[in-house]
Design an enzyme around this catalytic site. Sequence first.
Site, PDB file in Angstrom:
ATOM      1  CE  LYS A 156      10.607  24.185 -30.824  1.00 56.07           C
ATOM      2  NZ  LYS A 156      11.079  25.510 -30.421  1.00 56.07           N
TER       3      LYS A 156
ATOM      4  CE  LYS B   4       9.181  23.056 -38.618  1.00 53.82           C
ATOM      5  NZ  LYS B   4      10.088  22.859 -37.479  1.00 53.82           N
TER       6      LYS B   4
HETATM    7  P1  NAD Z   1      16.476  28.142 -41.317  1.00 53.13           P
HETATM    8  O1  NAD Z   1      15.588  27.846 -42.449  1.00 53.13           O
HETATM    9  O2  NAD Z   1      16.907  29.562 -41.062  1.00 53.13           O
HETATM   10  O3  NAD Z   1      17.822  27.267 -41.441  1.00 53.13           O
HETATM   11  C1  NAD Z   1      17.851  25.958 -41.936  1.00 53.13           C
HETATM   12  C2  NAD Z   1      19.160  25.732 -42.684  1.00 53.13           C
HETATM   13  O4  NAD Z   1      19.181  24.391 -43.169  1.00 53.13           O
HETATM   14  C3  NAD Z   1      19.341  26.641 -43.911  1.00 53.13           C
HETATM   15  O5  NAD Z   1      20.598  27.264 -43.882  1.00 53.13           O
HETATM   16  C4  NAD Z   1      19.183  25.691 -45.090  1.00 53.13           C
HETATM   17  O6  NAD Z   1      19.950  26.076 -46.214  1.00 53.13           O
HETATM   18  C5  NAD Z   1      19.710  24.398 -44.486  1.00 53.13           C
HETATM   19  N1  NAD Z   1      19.247  23.191 -45.168  1.00 53.13           N
HETATM   20  C6  NAD Z   1      18.019  22.922 -45.677  1.00 53.13           C
HETATM   21  N2  NAD Z   1      17.976  21.680 -46.188  1.00 53.13           N
HETATM   22  C7  NAD Z   1      19.216  21.145 -46.008  1.00 53.13           C
HETATM   23  C8  NAD Z   1      19.803  19.895 -46.313  1.00 53.13           C
HETATM   24  N3  NAD Z   1      19.090  18.918 -46.922  1.00 53.13           N
HETATM   25  N4  NAD Z   1      21.101  19.691 -45.993  1.00 53.13           N
HETATM   26  C9  NAD Z   1      21.825  20.675 -45.381  1.00 53.13           C
HETATM   27  N5  NAD Z   1      21.323  21.880 -45.074  1.00 53.13           N
HETATM   28  C10 NAD Z   1      20.037  22.114 -45.373  1.00 53.13           C
HETATM   29  O7  NAD Z   1      15.764  27.554 -40.021  1.00 53.13           O
HETATM   30  P2  NAD Z   1      16.015  27.955 -38.491  1.00 53.13           P
HETATM   31  O8  NAD Z   1      15.176  29.139 -38.142  1.00 53.13           O
HETATM   32  O9  NAD Z   1      17.476  27.977 -38.215  1.00 53.13           O
HETATM   33  O10 NAD Z   1      15.326  26.700 -37.765  1.00 53.13           O
HETATM   34  C11 NAD Z   1      15.936  25.414 -37.774  1.00 53.13           C
HETATM   35  C12 NAD Z   1      15.098  24.484 -36.912  1.00 53.13           C
HETATM   36  O11 NAD Z   1      15.049  24.992 -35.571  1.00 53.13           O
HETATM   37  C13 NAD Z   1      13.640  24.346 -37.381  1.00 53.13           C
HETATM   38  O12 NAD Z   1      13.207  23.031 -37.178  1.00 53.13           O
HETATM   39  C14 NAD Z   1      12.907  25.318 -36.471  1.00 53.13           C
HETATM   40  O13 NAD Z   1      11.548  24.940 -36.303  1.00 53.13           O
HETATM   41  C15 NAD Z   1      13.705  25.205 -35.188  1.00 53.13           C
HETATM   42  N6  NAD Z   1      13.705  26.411 -34.338  1.00 53.13           N
HETATM   43  C16 NAD Z   1      13.804  27.656 -34.882  1.00 53.13           C
HETATM   44  C17 NAD Z   1      13.785  28.776 -34.036  1.00 53.13           C
HETATM   45  C18 NAD Z   1      13.851  30.186 -34.593  1.00 53.13           C
HETATM   46  O14 NAD Z   1      13.548  31.131 -33.834  1.00 53.13           O
HETATM   47  N7  NAD Z   1      14.241  30.402 -35.843  1.00 53.13           N
HETATM   48  C19 NAD Z   1      13.676  28.609 -32.653  1.00 53.13           C
HETATM   49  C20 NAD Z   1      13.624  27.323 -32.129  1.00 53.13           C
HETATM   50  C21 NAD Z   1      13.630  26.223 -32.987  1.00 53.13           C
END
Ligand code: NAD
Length: 300
Positions: free
Chosen positions: A177, A245
């Site tokens: 990744k 990050k």
């Molecule tokens: P986001 O911030 O939209 O969602 C994360 C969720 O986790 C939130 O709803 C938050 O409230 C929850 N959260 C935070 N701490 C928590 C805890 N201790 N316990 C339970 N819930 C908790 O992030 P995202 O965009 O959905 O991305 C999630 C992961 O996927 C990241 O690592 C990101 O790098 C990766 N990612 C994101 C994308 C994208 O396009 N957004 C694409 C590929 C990978």
Amino acid sequence: MGRNDQLGTVGFIGLGTMGREMALNLLKAGYRVCVYDVVEAAIADLVGHGAEPASSPADAGRDADIAIAMLPDTPEVEDVVYGKDGLLTSPPRGRLFVDMSTISPVASRRIHADLANVGVAAIDAPVSGGPVGAKNAALSIMAGGEADAFARAEPFFRAMGTTITHVGAAGAGQTVKLCNQLICGINIQAICEALALGRASGIDLEQLRNVLLGGSAASWMLDRLGPAMIAGDTAAGFRIDLMLKDLRLVQEQALSLSVPLPATALVTNQYVEARAHGEGTNGNQALFKVYDRMTNQAAT
Ligand code: NAD
């Protein structure tokens, strides 16, 4: 498809931009899904779509064949594993944990080892494809861990993605990744530079994009993010904070292995500049604002 309890139960933790869509697809595929997030409204939203609410990570996993996490960064995943009501002290019933977040490969390997000590198999399975890929169950999923644990997780992956690959041992999914992310960051930077030069030269940017998409400069970024870049649309999809990050994790790994990554270092600094201007919550395509500043031009 309606719910089929024979199919299995998923404990899903982290219902943000990506996790919400992934949990919805598991529901659509017929799985029973117990959901947890620190934001109560995120749980309520999923319950409105047929999920069951959980009060902690342990509660989400209590009755689950598999616990899946989709969280922002390493500390949040560590919280869900090691924290009070975490999965280490209260493992999921199926003794299988899949972390689909993008986190440090070093931390990921530690989590695998610590969970193995209490009889829980782990898979690191970060994804690529963005919110649209998540919504369409078309993610690319890169998985690290033991082959038998991967085989158990694979049917669940099929509800969320189309390209599902076991890429190696614990942490290998995270490393693949990070390779993906450095290409994405540098590619966005290349598109910004082409658009900045085209704009300054009076070229029609829509036409420029169409021409480039038909040739060897075509890319996923130019296709999917190009329109927002040309329109000056900063709306979040994959946030600049999350990209930073990932680029930090890339550089930590590269330095630890003495691999020079000069292009990654350059684009990382440009994202740092964007965040210093209060743009960390913009989508990562909004790197174009850095180029607006460098060329003293507002986006068209
Ligand atoms: P986001 O911030 O939209 O969602 C994360 C969720 O986790 C939130 O709803 C938050 O409230 C929850 N959260 C935070 N701490 C928590 C805890 N201790 N316990 C339970 N819930 C908790 O992030 P995202 O965009 O959905 O991305 C999630 C992961 O996927 C990241 O690592 C990101 O790098 C990766 N990612 C994101 C994308 C994208 O396009 N957004 C694409 C590929 C990978």
